[in-house]
Design a protein around this motif. Structure first.
Motif, short mmCIF file in Angstrom:
data_model
loop_
_atom_site.label_atom_id
_atom_site.label_comp_id
_atom_site.label_asym_id
_atom_site.label_seq_id
_atom_site.Cartn_x
_atom_site.Cartn_y
_atom_site.Cartn_z
N GLN A 93 53.75 29.09 35.86
CA GLN A 93 52.98 27.82 35.67
C GLN A 93 52.81 27.39 34.33
O GLN A 93 52.59 26.22 33.97
N GLY A 94 52.69 28.46 33.34
CA GLY A 94 52.46 28.01 31.83
C GLY A 94 50.92 27.72 31.89
O GLY A 94 50.54 26.66 30.89
N ARG A 95 50.13 28.33 32.85
CA ARG A 95 48.70 27.88 32.75
C ARG A 95 47.88 28.94 33.07
O ARG A 95 48.27 29.97 33.78
N VAL A 96 46.54 29.01 32.91
CA VAL A 96 45.40 29.73 33.73
C VAL A 96 45.26 29.48 35.13
O VAL A 96 45.29 28.47 35.40
N VAL A 97 45.28 30.63 35.86
CA VAL A 97 45.05 30.38 37.42
C VAL A 97 43.90 31.39 37.80
O VAL A 97 44.07 32.42 37.40
N LEU A 98 42.97 30.55 38.41
CA LEU A 98 41.76 31.32 38.70
C LEU A 98 42.01 31.79 40.12
O LEU A 98 41.92 31.10 41.18
N ARG A 99 42.28 32.99 40.36
CA ARG A 99 42.44 33.78 41.49
C ARG A 99 41.09 34.39 41.88
O ARG A 99 40.63 35.33 41.42
N LEU A 100 40.32 33.99 42.93
CA LEU A 100 39.13 34.34 43.22
C LEU A 100 38.87 35.79 43.40
O LEU A 100 37.96 36.55 43.66
N GLU A 101 40.09 36.51 44.06
CA GLU A 101 40.03 37.74 44.52
C GLU A 101 40.32 38.77 43.40
O GLU A 101 40.11 39.91 43.69
N ASP A 102 40.74 38.02 42.22
CA ASP A 102 40.79 39.08 41.19
C ASP A 102 39.31 39.32 40.60
O ASP A 102 38.26 38.70 40.47
N GLU A 103 39.26 40.87 40.44
CA GLU A 103 37.71 41.37 39.97
C GLU A 103 37.34 40.61 38.70
O GLU A 103 36.05 40.30 38.86
N VAL A 104 38.12 40.45 37.86
CA VAL A 104 37.70 39.80 36.43
C VAL A 104 37.18 38.41 36.89
O VAL A 104 36.16 38.10 36.34
N THR A 105 38.01 37.72 37.42
CA THR A 105 37.79 36.30 37.56
C THR A 105 36.36 35.90 38.42
O THR A 105 35.66 35.15 38.24
N SER A 106 36.40 36.98 39.73
CA SER A 106 35.30 36.76 40.49
C SER A 106 34.09 37.09 39.74
O SER A 106 33.15 36.50 39.99
N ALA A 107 34.04 37.83 38.74
CA ALA A 107 32.54 38.31 38.08
C ALA A 107 32.13 37.43 36.99
O ALA A 107 30.92 37.20 36.97
N CYS A 108 33.16 36.83 36.26
CA CYS A 108 32.70 35.67 35.33
C CYS A 108 32.95 34.41 35.56
O CYS A 108 32.46 33.80 34.40
N LEU A 109 33.23 34.21 36.54
CA LEU A 109 33.29 32.58 36.93
C LEU A 109 32.28 32.05 37.35
O LEU A 109 31.76 32.44 38.27
N LEU A 110 31.26 31.45 36.37
CA LEU A 110 30.07 31.07 36.84
C LEU A 110 29.95 29.82 37.64
O LEU A 110 29.09 29.79 38.30
N THR A 111 30.91 28.61 37.05
CA THR A 111 30.74 27.58 38.00
C THR A 111 32.19 27.24 38.41
O THR A 111 33.19 27.71 37.30
#
Length: 399
Positions: free
Chosen positions: A342-360
């Motif tokens: 996709q050529g972009r950031v994709v926020l996958r909430l099941e990912d450990e890093v994403t889930s931990a640091c995604l504040l809003t």
């Protein structure tokens, strides 16, 4: 994906992007746009960024069309409200003390990746900006103290006699503390250290320092490896045990902080008064209330002949390396989230890093502690209120 890098406000000397890391973003396939003059504090010309594949634009229009924005210092509320709706922002956001900006980010539908919330796992080490900056702060604290001390750090044998080594006491053996210990030892000082976590004694000894043992009762550490907060009684026992060590020390460096809370008071006025005139204390927790009675955030003051250093941006004293490390931390996080197809950031909430640091995300504050604090101070964001209404209408349990 268009990623924007605005300049940080003075007196900040660090930058969010170096030409070296800009070239890595270009290789990744990101369209990097930075504010003109961003690298000037470190001597990085705009042309150096252009040669690395980045676009240099004036401040006006920098955020237009930006899908991601990278910052270093916490956003002000007005800056948060000026971000493109639905964009991704990456930075050290200081969420517990910056609640207005957190609410604004949620209201704008901004997905905020909070660098302080990066999990402390082996895999995520390369993204851990909090640790990289703390390590540099520990180094800078020792160099700064050595400059201000009225004696040399190493033992020196001279025709006029032998000079005893300076005594350095480091309180807290986390990332900053361990780097302070290592630096003081390399400079020839006699180093002692204390931490409430007995598990770090081996690390302290491995660096050549003496571990000061103080019985404060049952202690431990969090899942992230931080020391747990002590009770009032435990803090008093710790102070009593440290008093004699402080009195015999030429330099004391305090590093104790508890994320989301005021820093614990470790050195009282009496303990400071018990130190030799000319001694130096560097309080690395000055920005969060200070570990030392009398510390003034952002300033240096002298109390009864003892210099208290409360400077709040010690990584900025070694800005070139601090900037390189921070830029690399951000790149590693974005690379982890990058979808090449996709050529972009994709926020996958099941990912450990994403889930931990995604504040809003999607109008909601995801971090439970920050969300609860916001709710205790006022009404929820518009998006959260709308979700609550939908929940009631469908009689579904609140997630």
């Amino acid at each position: 994906m268009r990623i924007a890098f605005p300049k940080e406000a003075p007196p900040e000397t660090r930058v969010t992007l170096t030409p070296t890391v800009a070239a890595k973003f270009a290789t990744l396939g990101a369209a990097v746009r930075l504010e003109a003059g961003l690298g000037a504090p470190l001597g990085f010309s705009d042309d150096a960024y252009r040669e690395a594949g980045a676009e240099v634009v004036p401040k006006e229009g920098l955020l237009e069309g930006a899908e991601a924005v990278v910052r270093l210092n916490p956003l002000r509320e007005d800056e948060a409200r000026a971000l493109p709706a639905g964009a991704v922002v990456v930075g050290l956001l200081d969420p517990f003390r910056n609640l207005g900006a957190v609410r604004a980010l949620a209201e704008r539908g901004v997905s905020a990746l909070c660098m302080e919330l990066i999990p402390r796992t082996t895999y995520a080490q390369k993204m851990d900006a909090l640790s990289s900056q703390a390590s540099l702060a520990g180094y800078a604290a020792v160099v700064l103290a050595a400059e201000r001390l009225d004696k040399v750090l190493p033992m020196m044998s001279t025709p006029a006699g032998t000079i005893a080594p300076a005594r350095v006491f480091v309180v807290g053996a986390g990332v900053a503390g361990l780097q302070a210990i290592a630096t003081a030892k390399r400079l020839g000082a006699r180093v002692e250290a204390f931490d409430t976590r007995p598990v770090v004694e081996e690390q302290v000894r491995s660096l050549g320092a003496k571990f000061v043992k103080i019985d404060v009762g049952e202690t431990g550490q969090t899942a992230q490896g931080y020391a747990t907060a002590l009770t009032t009684e435990q803090l008093e026992r710790q102070r009593q045990g440290m008093a004699k060590v402080c009195a015999a020390s030429d330099i004391v460096i305090t590093t104790a902080q508890v994320f989301g809370k005021r820093a614990p008071l470790l050195l009282t006025e009496e303990m400071v008064a018990g130190m030799r005139p000319g001694s130096v204390i560097v309080d690395l927790a000055a920005a969060t209330g200070g570990n030392v009675a009398g510390t003034v955030a952002g300033e240096e003051v002298v109390k009864r002949g003892v210099r208290l250093v409360g400077l709040t941006n010690l990584p900025g004293a070694v800005a070139r390396d601090a900037s390189q490390m921070y830029a690399a931390n951000v790149y590693n996080l974005i690379e982890h989230l990058w979808d090449r197809a996709q050529g972009r950031v994709v926020l996958r909430l099941e990912d450990e890093v994403t889930s931990a640091c995604l504040l809003t995300h999607e109008g909601a504050v995801r971090h439970a502690g920050v969300r609860e604090l916001l709710e205790s101070l006022g009404a929820p964001t518009q998006a959260e209120a709308a979700k609550a209404t939908v929940t009631e209408e469908h009689h579904e349990p609140t997630p």
